[in-house]
Design a protein around this motif. Structure first.
Motif, PDB file in Angstrom:
ATOM      1  N   THR A  42     -26.267   4.477   0.186  1.00  0.00           N
ATOM      2  CA  THR A  42     -26.577   3.420   0.794  1.00  0.00           C
ATOM      3  C   THR A  42     -26.045   3.844   2.307  1.00  0.00           C
ATOM      4  N   ASP A  43     -27.033   3.101   3.126  1.00  0.00           N
ATOM      5  CA  ASP A  43     -26.272   3.465   4.579  1.00  0.00           C
ATOM      6  C   ASP A  43     -25.631   2.267   5.132  1.00  0.00           C
ATOM      7  N   HIS A  44     -25.313   1.606   5.273  1.00  0.00           N
ATOM      8  CA  HIS A  44     -24.579   0.088   5.515  1.00  0.00           C
ATOM      9  C   HIS A  44     -24.525  -0.786   4.243  1.00  0.00           C
ATOM     10  N   PHE A  45     -23.270  -1.483   4.368  1.00  0.00           N
ATOM     11  CA  PHE A  45     -23.273  -2.504   3.439  1.00  0.00           C
ATOM     12  C   PHE A  45     -22.476  -3.981   4.106  1.00  0.00           C
ATOM     13  N   PHE A  46     -22.822  -5.252   3.779  1.00  0.00           N
ATOM     14  CA  PHE A  46     -22.231  -6.370   3.400  1.00  0.00           C
ATOM     15  C   PHE A  46     -21.134  -7.055   2.506  1.00  0.00           C
ATOM     16  N   VAL A  57     -10.100  -7.040   1.203  1.00  0.00           N
ATOM     17  CA  VAL A  57     -11.780  -6.525   1.157  1.00  0.00           C
ATOM     18  C   VAL A  57     -11.227  -4.938   1.209  1.00  0.00           C
ATOM     19  N   SER A  58     -10.534  -4.949   2.764  1.00  0.00           N
ATOM     20  CA  SER A  58     -10.410  -3.145   3.316  1.00  0.00           C
ATOM     21  C   SER A  58      -9.475  -3.163   1.657  1.00  0.00           C
ATOM     22  N   GLN A  59      -8.886  -3.826   1.161  1.00  0.00           N
ATOM     23  CA  GLN A  59      -7.756  -2.565   0.515  1.00  0.00           C
ATOM     24  C   GLN A  59      -8.594  -2.340  -0.920  1.00  0.00           C
ATOM     25  N   LYS A  60      -9.521  -2.881  -1.121  1.00  0.00           N
ATOM     26  CA  LYS A  60     -10.582  -3.148  -2.164  1.00  0.00           C
ATOM     27  C   LYS A  60     -10.783  -1.252  -2.493  1.00  0.00           C
ATOM     28  N   LEU A  61     -11.763  -1.766  -1.292  1.00  0.00           N
ATOM     29  CA  LEU A  61     -12.187   0.023  -0.931  1.00  0.00           C
ATOM     30  C   LEU A  61     -12.451   0.509  -0.225  1.00  0.00           C
ATOM     31  N   GLU A  62     -10.771   0.451  -0.194  1.00  0.00           N
ATOM     32  CA  GLU A  62      -9.854   2.038  -0.139  1.00  0.00           C
ATOM     33  C   GLU A  62      -9.616   2.277  -1.444  1.00  0.00           C
ATOM     34  N   TYR A  63      -9.146   1.449  -2.656  1.00  0.00           N
ATOM     35  CA  TYR A  63      -8.209   1.426  -3.439  1.00  0.00           C
ATOM     36  C   TYR A  63      -9.601   2.593  -4.210  1.00  0.00           C
ATOM     37  N   TYR A  64     -10.637   1.610  -4.438  1.00  0.00           N
ATOM     38  CA  TYR A  64     -11.772   2.677  -5.134  1.00  0.00           C
ATOM     39  C   TYR A  64     -12.382   3.764  -4.078  1.00  0.00           C
ATOM     40  N   ASP A  65     -11.858   4.748  -3.059  1.00  0.00           N
ATOM     41  CA  ASP A  65     -12.412   4.871  -2.670  1.00  0.00           C
ATOM     42  C   ASP A  65     -14.241   4.977  -2.071  1.00  0.00           C
ATOM     43  N   VAL A  66     -14.410   4.006  -1.682  1.00  0.00           N
ATOM     44  CA  VAL A  66     -15.211   3.650  -1.027  1.00  0.00           C
ATOM     45  C   VAL A  66     -15.046   3.867   0.538  1.00  0.00           C
ATOM     46  N   ASP A  67     -16.757   4.291   0.911  1.00  0.00           N
ATOM     47  CA  ASP A  67     -16.553   4.385   2.721  1.00  0.00           C
ATOM     48  C   ASP A  67     -16.431   3.488   3.502  1.00  0.00           C
ATOM     49  N   GLU A  68     -15.530   2.777   3.648  1.00  0.00           N
ATOM     50  CA  GLU A  68     -15.682   1.568   4.893  1.00  0.00           C
ATOM     51  C   GLU A  68     -16.234   1.935   6.357  1.00  0.00           C
ATOM     52  N   THR A  69     -16.535   3.120   7.041  1.00  0.00           N
ATOM     53  CA  THR A  69     -17.163   2.900   7.761  1.00  0.00           C
ATOM     54  C   THR A  69     -18.839   3.088   7.762  1.00  0.00           C
ATOM     55  N   LYS A  70     -19.075   2.280   6.176  1.00  0.00           N
ATOM     56  CA  LYS A  70     -20.034   1.940   5.607  1.00  0.00           C
ATOM     57  C   LYS A  70     -20.366  -0.265   5.468  1.00  0.00           C
ATOM     58  N   ALA A  71     -19.076  -0.298   5.978  1.00  0.00           N
ATOM     59  CA  ALA A  71     -18.392  -1.801   5.620  1.00  0.00           C
ATOM     60  C   ALA A  71     -18.838  -2.890   6.174  1.00  0.00           C
ATOM     61  N   VAL A  72     -19.417  -3.687   6.530  1.00  0.00           N
ATOM     62  CA  VAL A  72     -19.077  -5.103   7.045  1.00  0.00           C
ATOM     63  C   VAL A  72     -18.842  -6.277   6.672  1.00  0.00           C
ATOM     64  N   ILE A  73     -18.371  -6.526   6.890  1.00  0.00           N
ATOM     65  CA  ILE A  73     -16.810  -7.997   5.928  1.00  0.00           C
ATOM     66  C   ILE A  73     -17.383  -8.560   6.483  1.00  0.00           C
ATOM     67  N   LEU A  74     -17.042 -10.199   5.712  1.00  0.00           N
ATOM     68  CA  LEU A  74     -17.281 -11.630   6.555  1.00  0.00           C
ATOM     69  C   LEU A  74     -16.952 -12.429   5.889  1.00  0.00           C
TER      70      LEU A  74
END
Length: 192
Positions: A42-46, A57-74
């Motif tokens: 994926t290039d970006h995710f919402f 949500v950010s904590q979850k992404l960090e915990y599971y080692d997901v690249d937060e630079t690709k994230a947009v959170i609503l």
């Protein structure tokens, strides 16, 4: 455009426009499935969150080692609950979880601003229905599914199987291209 679907041992290719329903018990651990869906190819995710705040949500992404630079959170919760919030390029807010127009507008904005392989996670349809009503939630979900299809993206939508009437759950199952059933022990079953 094709996407890798790498979730809980499944590894296959799905076409853009594919939408997946994750049906789970209220106490089910969905974070693992959600983050595996977002992590690869994926290039970006919402992430549309009607259940947790952007910080969670950010904590979850960090915990599971997901690249937060690709994230947009609503974040649909913080404004209504009076929590402090800091808007940024990658974190947006709407006034409340039942602000359906705002949710759809932010989804359109995501697709307008980003190109490439795009994924959407909606956590959760059940919470949306709690705040906005079943019929209104269904209409909003249908509109977001259309946007995902229009933009050749893929989506994963959470639904608790303990809350909705059987006919409502069955209606959602029929609406989606794929269904993942998660049980209380964490076992996963895939349905085409």
């Amino acid at each position: 455009m094709d996407y890798q679907l790498t979730v809980d041992g499944l590894d296959e290719t799905i076409p853009g426009g594919t939408n997946i329903l994750l049906v789970h018990p209220s106490t089910g651990e969905t974070d693992r499935i959600d983050t595996e869906f977002l992590k690869d190819d994926t290039d970006h995710f919402f992430v549309i969150s009607t259940r947790t705040t952007a910080r969670e949500v950010s904590q979850k992404l960090e915990y599971y080692d997901v690249d937060e630079t690709k994230a947009v959170i609503l974040d649909t919760l913080s404004v209504e609950r009076g929590y402090s919030r800091r808007s940024s390029k990658n974190v947006h807010y709407v006034s409340a979880p039942d602000d359906l127009d705002g949710i759809i507008e932010q989804t359109e904005r995501f697709f307008d601003e980003y190109d490439g392989k795009l994924r959407v996670s909606f956590d959760s349809v059940t919470e949306l229905a709690y705040y906005a009503g079943e019929d209104e939630a269904r209409e909003a979900v249908e509109r977001i599914l259309e946007l995902i299809d229009e933009h050749d993206a893929v989506g994963l939508f959470h639904l608790s199987d303990e809350v909705h009437d059987d006919d409502v759950e069955e209606g959602y199952r029929e609406l989606f291209d794929r269904v993942i059933d998660l049980d209380v022990e964490g076992n996963v079953e895939f349905d085409d």
